[in-house]
Design a protein around this motif. Structure first.
Motif, short mmCIF file in Angstrom:
data_model
loop_
_atom_site.label_atom_id
_atom_site.label_comp_id
_atom_site.label_asym_id
_atom_site.label_seq_id
_atom_site.Cartn_x
_atom_site.Cartn_y
_atom_site.Cartn_z
N ASP A 64 0.84 -1.19 0.00
CA ASP A 64 0.00 0.00 0.00
C ASP A 64 0.89 1.26 0.00
O ASP A 64 1.98 1.27 0.59
N PRO A 65 0.46 2.34 -0.66
CA PRO A 65 1.24 3.60 -0.63
C PRO A 65 1.51 4.09 0.79
O PRO A 65 2.53 4.73 1.05
N GLY A 66 0.59 3.78 1.69
CA GLY A 66 0.80 4.20 3.08
C GLY A 66 2.02 3.54 3.70
O GLY A 66 2.66 4.13 4.58
N ALA A 67 2.35 2.31 3.25
CA ALA A 67 3.53 1.62 3.77
C ALA A 67 4.80 2.35 3.37
O ALA A 67 5.76 2.45 4.15
N GLN A 68 4.84 2.88 2.15
CA GLN A 68 6.00 3.64 1.70
C GLN A 68 6.11 4.97 2.45
O GLN A 68 7.22 5.42 2.78
N ILE A 69 4.98 5.59 2.73
CA ILE A 69 4.99 6.84 3.50
C ILE A 69 5.47 6.58 4.92
O ILE A 69 6.19 7.39 5.51
N TYR A 70 5.08 5.43 5.47
CA TYR A 70 5.52 5.06 6.83
C TYR A 70 7.04 5.02 6.92
O TYR A 70 7.63 5.46 7.92
N GLN A 71 7.70 4.48 5.90
CA GLN A 71 9.15 4.36 5.91
C GLN A 71 9.83 5.74 5.86
O GLN A 71 10.98 5.88 6.26
N LYS A 72 9.10 6.76 5.39
CA LYS A 72 9.65 8.11 5.33
C LYS A 72 9.29 8.94 6.56
O LYS A 72 9.91 9.96 6.83
N ALA A 73 8.27 8.51 7.28
CA ALA A 73 7.76 9.28 8.42
C ALA A 73 8.64 9.06 9.66
O ALA A 73 9.50 8.18 9.71
N THR A 74 8.40 9.87 10.68
CA THR A 74 9.17 9.76 11.92
C THR A 74 8.78 8.52 12.72
O THR A 74 9.50 8.13 13.65
N CYS A 75 7.65 7.90 12.38
CA CYS A 75 7.18 6.72 13.13
C CYS A 75 8.21 5.60 13.11
O CYS A 75 8.38 4.87 14.09
N VAL A 76 8.91 5.46 11.98
CA VAL A 76 9.80 4.33 11.80
C VAL A 76 10.99 4.37 12.75
O VAL A 76 11.56 3.33 13.08
N SER A 77 11.37 5.57 13.20
CA SER A 77 12.54 5.68 14.08
C SER A 77 12.29 5.04 15.44
O SER A 77 13.24 4.59 16.09
N CYS A 78 11.04 4.97 15.88
CA CYS A 78 10.72 4.36 17.17
C CYS A 78 10.06 2.99 17.02
O CYS A 78 10.43 2.05 17.72
N HIS A 79 9.08 2.90 16.14
CA HIS A 79 8.31 1.66 16.00
C HIS A 79 8.98 0.65 15.08
O HIS A 79 8.55 -0.50 15.01
N GLY A 80 10.02 1.07 14.36
CA GLY A 80 10.77 0.14 13.52
C GLY A 80 10.11 -0.10 12.18
O GLY A 80 8.89 0.07 12.01
N GLY A 81 10.92 -0.51 11.22
CA GLY A 81 10.39 -0.78 9.89
C GLY A 81 9.45 -1.96 9.85
O GLY A 81 8.63 -2.10 8.93
N ASP A 82 9.55 -2.85 10.85
CA ASP A 82 8.69 -4.03 10.90
C ASP A 82 7.45 -3.82 11.78
O ASP A 82 6.70 -4.76 12.01
N LEU A 83 7.26 -2.61 12.27
CA LEU A 83 6.10 -2.24 13.09
C LEU A 83 6.04 -2.98 14.43
O LEU A 83 5.00 -2.98 15.08
N LYS A 84 7.15 -3.58 14.85
CA LYS A 84 7.12 -4.35 16.09
C LYS A 84 7.37 -3.49 17.32
O LYS A 84 7.09 -3.90 18.43
N GLY B 90 9.02 16.78 4.74
CA GLY B 90 8.53 16.87 3.37
C GLY B 90 7.22 16.17 3.11
O GLY B 90 6.73 16.16 1.97
N LEU B 91 6.61 15.60 4.14
CA LEU B 91 5.32 14.94 3.96
C LEU B 91 4.20 15.98 3.98
O LEU B 91 4.32 17.04 4.60
N THR B 92 3.10 15.66 3.32
CA THR B 92 1.95 16.56 3.24
C THR B 92 0.80 16.00 4.07
O THR B 92 0.85 14.86 4.57
N ASP B 93 -0.27 16.80 4.17
CA ASP B 93 -1.46 16.33 4.88
C ASP B 93 -2.06 15.10 4.19
O ASP B 93 -2.56 14.18 4.85
N ALA B 94 -2.00 15.08 2.86
CA ALA B 94 -2.52 13.93 2.12
C ALA B 94 -1.69 12.68 2.44
O ALA B 94 -2.24 11.57 2.57
#
Length: 297
Positions: free
Chosen positions: A214-234, A278-282
């Motif tokens: 899903d496009p949201g998965a690619q956005i997740y890898q660019k967002a700040t979430c990945v620095s804490c929750h990890g690329g595997d969402l664990k 660089g992320l947008t509201d969309a």
């Protein structure tokens, strides 16, 4: 000297005045003129100090054996919420290095200059203060330096700890050693007791990632979430960072977006940081939508 074997003859022993008489016996100096005010350093005073030191050491050992040392979680470089703090006896130095004139371009002054002068003066004090007077109010220079040093250490220590508590409160965090101890006691109260520590059953596994393309998965890898929750969402539950796998069972899309904008618990708001990346509201809307799809299968 004696001549013959006459019993009534006086015997005179002749010695060499150049040879000093030696005695292996240590005769302590007489301090009877100063009762209770002075004594021989070796062995009287040294023996008393040794006995006091032994009592203190035994007391410390008893405390160490009776109360386990507070431990936090294993070091996690991805945990950006962690606030490092030194031991209490270094808090004054930790606070000193926060000031502009002892950090950044002046870090050498803060780490070597100021401590060097302070501890160097302490080492030289016995050689500089050689007066016979021992009453502190009649030694203005030495007493002033002592009180200034004591007040400075106390002030810096209290200030450092106050700033730490304020920062923890602002981020809604609990110290790791306290949180881990609470989890330990909570685990003992669950089924399995102290042996299992409330651990999960071997058959329990984390939910799989839903819609990894899903496009949201690619956005997740660019967002700040990945620095804490990890690329595997664990995430890292042991450090208070929840797993995002299955988060859709607990949170809706709007709730997830609200957490991104306003934060929740230990997590501070991430909206502004993501916009700066660089992320947008969309993009964030797609991200929240994808995370809401993460449900256990």
């Amino acid at each position: 000297m004696a001549h013959g074997h006459k019993t009534d003859e006086k015997i005179v022993y002749v010695g060499d005045s150049r040879v000093r008489a030696k005695s292996s016996r240590m005769i302590p100096q007489d301090f009877s003129a100063y009762p209770g005010k002075s004594e021989v350093f070796i062995p009287n005073f040294l023996l008393k100090e040794w006995m006091v030191g032994v009592v203190v050491l035994v007391g410390v050992l008893c405390l160490v054996m009776s109360e386990a040392a507070p431990l936090g979680y294993p070091a996690d470089p991805t945990n950006t919420q962690f606030i490092p703090m030194p031991d209490w006896y270094f808090l004054f130095m930790y606070q000193l290095l926060k000031y502009p004139y002892t950090s950044n371009h002046f870090v050498v002054l803060g780490t070597l200059g100021v401590p060097g002068v302070a501890f160097g003066g302490l080492l030289l004090a016995p050689f500089l203060d050689t007066g016979k007077e021992r009453r502190f109010y009649k030694r203005p220079i030495a007493s002033t330096l002592m009180f200034l040093s004591l007040i400075s250490c106390v002030y810096l220590t209290v200030t450092s700890w106050s700033h730490y508590e304020e920062e923890m409160k602002a981020k809604n965090l609990i110290p790791e050693n306290i949180k881990r101890e609470e989890e330990l006691h909570a685990g003992k109260g669950k089924s399995g007791g102290a042996e299992t520590g409330g651990a999960k059953k071997p058959g329990a596994q984390a939910a799989a990632i839903v819609a990894p393309d899903d496009p949201g998965a690619q956005i997740y890898q660019k967002a700040t979430c990945v620095s804490c929750h990890g690329g595997d969402l664990k995430g890292m539950p042991s450090a208070g960072i929840p797993m995002l796998r299955g988060v859709g069972d607990k949170r809706s899309k709007d709730e997830i977006m609200g957490i991104i904008k306003n934060g929740n618990g230990n997590m501070v708001k991430q909206y502004d940081d993501n916009i700066k990346k660089g992320l947008t509201d969309a993009d964030l809307n797609k991200l929240a939508d994808w995370l809401s799809k993460q449900k256990a299968q």
